[in-house]
Design a protein around this motif. Structure first.
Motif, PDB file in Angstrom:
ATOM      1  N   ALA A 129       0.828  -1.198   0.000  1.00 47.22           N
ATOM      2  CA  ALA A 129       0.000   0.000   0.000  1.00 47.22           C
ATOM      3  C   ALA A 129       0.862   1.248   0.000  1.00 47.22           C
ATOM      4  O   ALA A 129       1.964   1.264   0.548  1.00 47.22           O
ATOM      5  CB  ALA A 129      -0.926   0.015   1.223  1.00 47.22           C
ATOM      6  N   VAL A 130       0.345   2.286  -0.639  1.00 47.30           N
ATOM      7  CA  VAL A 130       0.847   3.644  -0.483  1.00 47.30           C
ATOM      8  C   VAL A 130      -0.134   4.343   0.452  1.00 47.30           C
ATOM      9  O   VAL A 130      -1.327   4.387   0.176  1.00 47.30           O
ATOM     10  CB  VAL A 130       0.897   4.380  -1.837  1.00 47.30           C
ATOM     11  N   VAL A 131       0.379   4.840   1.558  1.00 49.07           N
ATOM     12  CA  VAL A 131      -0.459   5.545   2.516  1.00 49.07           C
ATOM     13  C   VAL A 131       0.069   6.975   2.595  1.00 49.07           C
ATOM     14  O   VAL A 131       1.280   7.184   2.764  1.00 49.07           O
ATOM     15  CB  VAL A 131      -0.431   4.885   3.912  1.00 49.07           C
ATOM     16  N   ALA A 132      -0.816   7.954   2.469  1.00 39.61           N
ATOM     17  CA  ALA A 132      -0.311   9.324   2.314  1.00 39.61           C
ATOM     18  C   ALA A 132      -1.307  10.345   2.832  1.00 39.61           C
ATOM     19  O   ALA A 132      -2.463  10.024   3.166  1.00 39.61           O
ATOM     20  CB  ALA A 132      -0.019   9.606   0.840  1.00 39.61           C
ATOM     21  N   ARG A 133      -0.837  11.596   2.844  1.00 38.36           N
ATOM     22  CA  ARG A 133      -1.725  12.701   3.148  1.00 38.36           C
ATOM     23  C   ARG A 133      -2.777  12.824   2.044  1.00 38.36           C
ATOM     24  O   ARG A 133      -2.520  12.510   0.879  1.00 38.36           O
ATOM     25  CB  ARG A 133      -0.931  14.008   3.260  1.00 38.36           C
ATOM     26  N   ARG A 134      -3.944  13.288   2.408  1.00 36.80           N
ATOM     27  CA  ARG A 134      -5.038  13.403   1.447  1.00 36.80           C
ATOM     28  C   ARG A 134      -4.651  14.275   0.254  1.00 36.80           C
ATOM     29  O   ARG A 134      -4.966  13.956  -0.894  1.00 36.80           O
ATOM     30  CB  ARG A 134      -6.264  13.994   2.155  1.00 36.80           C
ATOM     31  N   GLU A 135      -3.959  15.371   0.514  1.00 37.32           N
ATOM     32  CA  GLU A 135      -3.558  16.276  -0.555  1.00 37.32           C
ATOM     33  C   GLU A 135      -2.717  15.565  -1.601  1.00 37.32           C
ATOM     34  O   GLU A 135      -2.764  15.908  -2.795  1.00 37.32           O
ATOM     35  CB  GLU A 135      -2.757  17.443   0.038  1.00 37.32           C
ATOM     36  N   VAL A 136      -1.951  14.573  -1.173  1.00 34.56           N
ATOM     37  CA  VAL A 136      -1.051  13.875  -2.091  1.00 34.56           C
ATOM     38  C   VAL A 136      -1.811  12.853  -2.930  1.00 34.56           C
ATOM     39  O   VAL A 136      -1.783  12.883  -4.172  1.00 34.56           O
ATOM     40  CB  VAL A 136       0.097  13.206  -1.320  1.00 34.56           C
ATOM     41  N   LEU A 137      -2.518  11.950  -2.279  1.00 33.91           N
ATOM     42  CA  LEU A 137      -3.198  10.894  -3.034  1.00 33.91           C
ATOM     43  C   LEU A 137      -4.399  11.406  -3.812  1.00 33.91           C
ATOM     44  O   LEU A 137      -4.864  10.747  -4.750  1.00 33.91           O
ATOM     45  CB  LEU A 137      -3.614   9.755  -2.097  1.00 33.91           C
ATOM     46  N   SER A 138      -4.896  12.573  -3.464  1.00 33.58           N
ATOM     47  CA  SER A 138      -6.035  13.132  -4.197  1.00 33.58           C
ATOM     48  C   SER A 138      -5.681  13.552  -5.615  1.00 33.58           C
ATOM     49  O   SER A 138      -6.580  13.884  -6.402  1.00 33.58           O
ATOM     50  CB  SER A 138      -6.621  14.324  -3.434  1.00 33.58           C
ATOM     51  N   VAL A 139      -4.401  13.545  -5.969  1.00 34.90           N
ATOM     52  CA  VAL A 139      -4.043  13.915  -7.342  1.00 34.90           C
ATOM     53  C   VAL A 139      -4.396  12.813  -8.329  1.00 34.90           C
ATOM     54  O   VAL A 139      -4.418  13.050  -9.550  1.00 34.90           O
ATOM     55  CB  VAL A 139      -2.541  14.257  -7.471  1.00 34.90           C
ATOM     56  N   LEU A 140      -4.650  11.617  -7.846  1.00 32.39           N
ATOM     57  CA  LEU A 140      -5.015  10.525  -8.753  1.00 32.39           C
ATOM     58  C   LEU A 140      -6.506  10.574  -9.078  1.00 32.39           C
ATOM     59  O   LEU A 140      -7.347  10.767  -8.196  1.00 32.39           O
ATOM     60  CB  LEU A 140      -4.691   9.174  -8.109  1.00 32.39           C
ATOM     61  N   HIS A 141      -6.804  10.336 -10.337  1.00 32.61           N
ATOM     62  CA  HIS A 141      -8.194  10.318 -10.798  1.00 32.61           C
ATOM     63  C   HIS A 141      -8.442   9.013 -11.547  1.00 32.61           C
ATOM     64  O   HIS A 141      -7.495   8.343 -11.986  1.00 32.61           O
ATOM     65  CB  HIS A 141      -8.471  11.532 -11.685  1.00 32.61           C
ATOM     66  N   PRO A 142      -9.709   8.611 -11.695  1.00 32.19           N
ATOM     67  CA  PRO A 142     -10.022   7.328 -12.327  1.00 32.19           C
ATOM     68  C   PRO A 142      -9.327   7.152 -13.676  1.00 32.19           C
ATOM     69  O   PRO A 142      -9.325   8.047 -14.521  1.00 32.19           O
ATOM     70  CB  PRO A 142     -11.546   7.387 -12.476  1.00 32.19           C
ATOM     71  N   GLY A 143      -8.702   5.983 -13.806  1.00 36.99           N
ATOM     72  CA  GLY A 143      -8.011   5.639 -15.037  1.00 36.99           C
ATOM     73  C   GLY A 143      -6.537   5.951 -15.046  1.00 36.99           C
ATOM     74  O   GLY A 143      -5.800   5.462 -15.906  1.00 36.99           O
ATOM     75  N   GLN A 144      -6.073   6.761 -14.087  1.00 36.74           N
ATOM     76  CA  GLN A 144      -4.661   7.156 -14.076  1.00 36.74           C
ATOM     77  C   GLN A 144      -3.750   6.138 -13.396  1.00 36.74           C
ATOM     78  O   GLN A 144      -2.541   6.179 -13.596  1.00 36.74           O
ATOM     79  CB  GLN A 144      -4.516   8.528 -13.410  1.00 36.74           C
ATOM     80  N   HIS A 145      -4.297   5.281 -12.591  1.00 37.08           N
ATOM     81  CA  HIS A 145      -3.502   4.243 -11.940  1.00 37.08           C
ATOM     82  C   HIS A 145      -4.450   3.142 -11.478  1.00 37.08           C
ATOM     83  O   HIS A 145      -5.624   3.400 -11.201  1.00 37.08           O
ATOM     84  CB  HIS A 145      -2.744   4.803 -10.741  1.00 37.08           C
ATOM     85  N   GLY A 146      -3.957   1.923 -11.387  1.00 38.29           N
ATOM     86  CA  GLY A 146      -4.846   0.860 -10.961  1.00 38.29           C
ATOM     87  C   GLY A 146      -4.143  -0.470 -10.799  1.00 38.29           C
ATOM     88  O   GLY A 146      -2.949  -0.600 -11.066  1.00 38.29           O
ATOM     89  N   SER A 147      -4.904  -1.460 -10.373  1.00 38.63           N
ATOM     90  CA  SER A 147      -4.401  -2.814 -10.183  1.00 38.63           C
ATOM     91  C   SER A 147      -5.593  -3.750 -10.107  1.00 38.63           C
ATOM     92  O   SER A 147      -6.505  -3.527  -9.296  1.00 38.63           O
ATOM     93  CB  SER A 147      -3.582  -2.910  -8.898  1.00 38.63           C
TER      94      SER A 147
END
Length: 418
Positions: free
Chosen positions: A284-302
């Motif tokens: 897992a990547v665990v982070a501040r909300r400001e950081v992980l909020s940059v990801l939007h649907p389709g930009q990363h996944g598994s």
């Protein structure tokens, strides 16, 4: 203390009739598996707690714990129960749909680490790659770095995995050579050198990515204040501090995280290994909300990231850590480990570094290479792994008893004396 390692073990079972021997299985593997590992010549067929058993019924004390993937020992009852229970219900949906285990897992991990949001993945290096992607996206969307100009500062002698991106900023020639061309955008500085790190950080820096303790390099522990310095430096520079706690985290060093020794909270934590309880791969990547909020649907996944089985086991791991029992055990038994290695210094041990139940032990090269010492210990019923010449890594499950740990140290003493 004498601990039996013969076949009169916990199960009493004998090898199955017609079963292939260790030698036969090793020979068969060599013909059909890629030779990207050089394992010790032992074939494990069963394990429970801190003990493993080979196909001939011999027992071995596990002093490696799957490079910290088995922090809670083999087949911990609470973790096996969680896996069995989930296997009867639901194992995979993909992230195309929600599942009923994922929210609790993400909430628990955020609470345990003191951060806000979780990006679930599978393997440790996937967490590293994901952290790199997130840091670059944050640099462009939030920090305002020009497109394709973001840089990440890393430490020499690092080990963050073996994907093509990661080996490109490795300084280990065995891991790196022959796999180029390498991805740009990384600056390598010496570990434990704040001045060098500060010189490498500039307006393009998205993040500093380090292991708080370098495991593969031989359990290298930085000076007191180094992690605090990294935190302050990144804060001043407007860059992210990414701590790779895939080996060092989740109880191994006597605290939940290695950064806890300096009361430091990074912007991003990379977790794995022990998070899957030795049952399934979970990271897992665990982070501040400001950081992980940059990801939007389709930009990363598994497809498998955050699957219900992984979330159930990972949630049970979080439950074990919430009690604080395993962190305390690692701290208390870590003193036994340190004292035992101190007593061996000058008796075949030329130096060591330890924190909690984790140690890098430098053996006098005149006695043997790390590989040779590991093979001798194997014959004494103790399994360890070497790294970088004559260094041994010791990382037993956190469930080990004082008597078992002292017995392992006595076997090391005997091997060094012989």
């Amino acid at each position: 203390m004498t601990l039996s390692t013969d076949r009169t073990d916990r199960t009493g079972r004998a090898p199955a009739a017609g079963a292939r021997s260790s030698a036969e299985l090793i020979a068969a593997e060599s013909g059909v598996l890629a030779h990207n590992y050089h394992p010790l010549p032992v074939v494990i067929a069963g394990a429970e707690g801190v003990w493993m058993e080979d196909v001939e019924g011999r027992r071995y004390l596990d002093m490696l714990a799957g490079y910290s993937a088995l922090n809670f020992g083999h087949r911990h009852p609470a973790l096996v129960e969680a896996a069995h229970r989930q296997l009867d219900e639901l194992t995979l949906t993909s992230r195309a749909f929600h599942n009923d285990r994922l929210a609790a897992f993400a909430e628990g991990l955020a609470e345990l680490t003191g951060l806000d949001m979780t990006l679930p993945m599978n393997t440790g290096v996937e967490a590293v790659e994901s952290g790199i992607k997130v840091a670059r996206k944050w640099a462009y969307d939030v920090k305002g770095v020009a497109p394709d100009r973001a840089t990440i500062v890393v430490a020499a002698d690092n080990f963050h995995g073996r994907t093509t991106t990661v080996v490109g900023f490795s300084t280990d020639p065995v891991a790196r050579n022959g796999f180029g061309p390498y991805a740009p955008g990384f600056r390598v500085v010496p570990f434990n050198d704040l001045a060098a790190m500060e010189a490498a950080v500039d307006e393009t820096t998205a993040a500093v990515l380090i292991e708080p303790i370098q495991g593969e390099a031989g359990v290298l522990i930085p000076d007191d204040g180094y992690l605090t310095g990294v935190r302050e430096l990144t804060r001043r520079a407007g860059a992210l501090f990414i701590a790779d706690e895939i080996q060092s985290g989740l109880g191994r060093t006597g605290t939940t995280l290695a950064v806890d020794h300096e009361s430091v909270l990074p912007d991003v934590l990379l977790l794995g290994k022990a998070l899957g309880g030795g049952i399934v791969p979970v990271s897992a990547v665990v982070a501040r909300r400001e950081v992980l909020s940059v990801l939007h649907p389709g930009q990363h996944g598994s497809t498998f990231g955050g699957n219900p089985l992984a979330a159930a086991v990972g949630g049970a791991v979080i439950g074990l850590l919430r009690t604080g029992e395993y962190q305390r055990r690692a701290a208390e038994l870590g003193e036994v480990l340190r004292d035992g290695l101190t007593a061996l210094t000058g008796q075949g041990v030329v130096g060591f570094r330890s924190r909690g139940l984790w140690a890098g032990v430098d053996v006098d090269p005149s006695i043997g290479t790390g590989r040779e010492i590991s093979e001798r210990l194997m014959r004494e019923g103790v399994l360890v792994k070497d790294t970088h010449g004559s260094t041994l890594r010791l990382a037993p499950p956190l469930t080990i008893t004082r008597g078992e740990l002292e017995w392992a140290l006595s076997r090391l003493a005997a091997v060094l004396a012989s």
